[in-house]
Design an enzyme around this catalytic site. Structure first.
Site, short mmCIF file in Angstrom:
data_model
loop_
_atom_site.label_atom_id
_atom_site.label_comp_id
_atom_site.label_asym_id
_atom_site.label_seq_id
_atom_site.Cartn_x
_atom_site.Cartn_y
_atom_site.Cartn_z
N ASP A 1 0.90 -1.26 0.03
CA ASP A 1 -0.06 0.05 0.10
C ASP A 1 1.11 1.25 0.06
OD1 ASP A 1 -2.17 1.54 -0.04
OD2 ASP A 1 -2.84 0.95 2.06
N HIS A 2 0.40 2.45 -0.59
CA HIS A 2 1.07 3.63 -0.45
C HIS A 2 1.00 4.30 0.71
CE1 HIS A 2 0.67 3.49 -5.16
NE2 HIS A 2 2.05 3.48 -5.01
N TYR B 1 -4.83 5.06 0.45
CA TYR B 1 -5.94 4.07 -0.21
C TYR B 1 -5.71 3.40 -1.56
CZ TYR B 1 -7.44 8.26 2.38
OH TYR B 1 -7.75 9.19 3.10
N HIS B 2 -4.47 2.52 -1.73
CA HIS B 2 -4.26 1.76 -2.65
C HIS B 2 -3.72 0.45 -2.35
CE1 HIS B 2 -3.45 6.15 -4.61
NE2 HIS B 2 -4.62 5.78 -4.45
N PRO B 3 -4.58 -0.58 -1.42
CA PRO B 3 -4.04 -1.89 -0.93
C PRO B 3 -4.14 -2.74 -2.26
CG PRO B 3 -6.18 -1.39 -0.39
CD PRO B 3 -5.93 -0.01 -0.83
#
Length: 558
Positions: free
Chosen positions: A319-320, A494-496
């Site tokens: 994730d980011h 919010y990028h899992p």
């Protein structure tokens, strides 16, 4: 009635694409299952209102992570405990426990999934990312091989060239909100980096305005693009408010799905061709594990019989990690809550939106940004910036009165990886999410460099007069102070991805056709199949994955 050719588990960005594409053949019966409700809420469709879909919204799963050891500790609510002294007398004392801070993981729970609650930025990632997937052994996934699917999905109102599509269902355009502040950001940023008018074109690097998935001032989610126009197809069944329990197998072949309706009544659906798991980086490994597919040790903990021991299910979570700087500015040209805004500006903006579909109500909040390098010797950008037209504290969960602006600094390819496991075998239980942020020291070192690069822009003219005040001051000259700020306030952007990764090694879950290893008639199609995190926002890549998978599936059953 309960028999289908294809059953798709999850109506998110990939699931909606699959439902729309697979139901194009009227001879194929398609069922799409979504745990959330229909996407009727006005907050979905009016772009700026996504800020009101926090953890209490029924359209947001609002997950929390496990306490992150890479985050600072914080005090928990005090409790009273009774202790006995050596004489046997008891005393009441206050216990003030501390625990490492938990992260927040918003995920969409409605038709369109996270594409119905996100900030609508259309970003594909870098060419390098997909070529890297191919070099890892995933044939068919190089940049040149996935570009046709990005183009197939897209109708771009801004750019017509070899990198963009003109006839796809996903509308891409500019944000119809004029703001001098995002122009100031571009002017400041281009003092240090080149301007880039298209992050999805020939070159990603530089500073520019983001493209957005909107159409005529409305959010254009995956549901709006692929599902809503096709709901009248007699061969397409959409079940909302329906929770998937598990996939049913005969031997190693998927033959159906058990789920629960809104009243928690059990439903059994038969499948004649494929069950396609499209529930995202958290939901897809959960469903596989509840179905007996995953690490045997984890399944045994929860009394689940192991059908096939695939150790990589739930692993490889990436994730980011992201940090945001906030600057108060008393100006209603910026989004926020104030008496002036509520009494004068917002009523005007609502009318403007109703009649023109322009103005602040179309804002994605993050409207400009960039992709930059922390070291010029790097081959590709390692940091992403999102310039925002509002004060955002704790993901917007803390209401900040007044107005302001800010900027996110995001690490594009973190070395830290985590996992998703089960809390129980209950279909209604949340997953156990542990991204293990900052578990690799290199991630923190790059974020410290990235923070300085971001603040160089924020401190430059013409932004400088508006960034002198800082919500949480940080000593730019102190690595230790920047690191402390990161541990205190950094979190996901919010990028899992990655928890059912594509590959052929022992930790992979699916092959390059997205079939689950050693099983028949089961695929995973969503962001969880990414072997590595792409350098950018993940909604457009997930839609691309859906488009490519639809063609793979059609070819397999031709």
């Amino acid at each position: 009635m309960n028999e289908f050719d294809y059953i798709i588990l999850g109506a998110g960005s990939a699931g909606c694409v699959l439902a729309g594409r697979l139901s194009e053949n009227p001879n194929h019966k398609v069922c799409l299952i979504e745990a959330g409700s229909k996407d009727k809420d006005v907050r979905i469709h009016v772009p700026a209102l996504f800020a009101y879909m926090g953890p209490t919204s029924k359209m947001n799963w609002g997950f929390e992570t496990e306490p992150q050891k890479g985050f600072a500790k914080e005090k928990l609510p005090a409790t009273e405990v009774v202790v006995a002294d050596p004489t046997g007398q008891t005393h009441t004392m206050k216990d003030e426990p501390e625990e490492h801070r938990k992260g927040y993981q918003p995920r969409g729970k409605t038709l369109g999934g996270s594409s119905s609650i996100n900030a609508m930025l259309y970003v594909r990632g870098h060419r390098w990312d997909y070529d890297h997937w191919s070099k890892l052994g995933n044939s068919g996934w190089s940049y040149d091989e996935v570009l046709p699917y990005f183009k197939k999905a897209e109708h771009n109102e801004l750019v017509d060239d070899d990198y963009h599509g003109q006839n796809g269902p996903l509308n891409v355009t500019a944000v119809e909100n004029k703001s001098k502040y995002k122009d100031y950001f571009i002017e400041a940023g281009t003092k240090f980096y080149k301007e880039n008018r298209d992050f999805n074109g020939a070159d990603q690097e530089g500073i520019g305005y983001y493209h957005t998935t909107q159409k005529q001032g409305r959010r254009w989610s995956a549901a709006a693009a692929y599902l809503t126009p096709n709901l009248d197809r007699p061969n397409l069944t959409v079940l909302t408010d329906t929770q998937v329990d598990r996939i049913i197998f005969e031997g190693n072949k998927a033959v159906g799905v058990d789920c629960f309706d809104k009243q928690k009544n059990k439903i059994h659906l038969k499948c004649h061709r494929e069950v396609i798991v499209s529930s995202g980086a958290f939901g897809s490994p959960q469903i596989l594990m509840r179905s007996g597919i995953g690490p045997a040790e984890e399944l045994n903990k929860h009394g689940i019989d192991t059908i096939f021991n695939i150790t990589g299910v739930g692993k490889n979570l990436q994730d980011h990690i992201d940090y945001i700087t906030n600057h108060p500015v008393d100006d209603t040209d910026l989004l926020g809550f104030s008496f002036k805004s509520l009494l004068y500006r917002q009523p005007f903006e609502v009318l403007k939106y109703l009649f023109t579909r322009k103005g602040q109500m179309t804002s994605t909040v993050a409207e400009a940004g960039g992709f930059i390098k922390t070291d010029e010797s790097l081959e590709i950008p390692d940091i992403q910036l999102h310039f925002v037209l509002a004060k955002i504290i704790d993901h917007g969960r803390t209401i900040a009165f007044g107005h302001g602006l800010g900027c996110h600094v995001c690490l594009l390819r973190p070395k830290s990886t985590g996992e998703v496991t089960l809390n129980s075998n209950d279909a209604f239980d949340s997953p156990k999410i542990d991204p293990k942020f900052f578990s690799e020291r290199e991630d923190m070192d790059i974020m410290i460099k990235g923070y300085r690069k971001m603040m160089q822009i924020m401190d430059a003219e013409p932004l400088r007069p508006f960034t002198r005040k800082v919500q949480d001051p940080v000593d730019i000259n102190s690595d230790a102070d920047i690191e402390a700020a990161m541990r205190a306030r950094a979190d996901t952007v919010y990028h899992p991805v990655g928890t059912c990764k594509m590959g052929s090694d022992e930790m992979s879950v699916v092959n390059n056709e997205l079939k689950v290893h050693a099983l028949e008639n089961v695929r995973v199609v969503d962001a969880s199949i990414m072997p590595t995190l792409v350098g950018g926002n993940t909604n457009a890549p997930t839609i691309m994955i859906g488009e490519k998978a639809a063609d793979i599936i059609k070819s397999a059953w031709a």
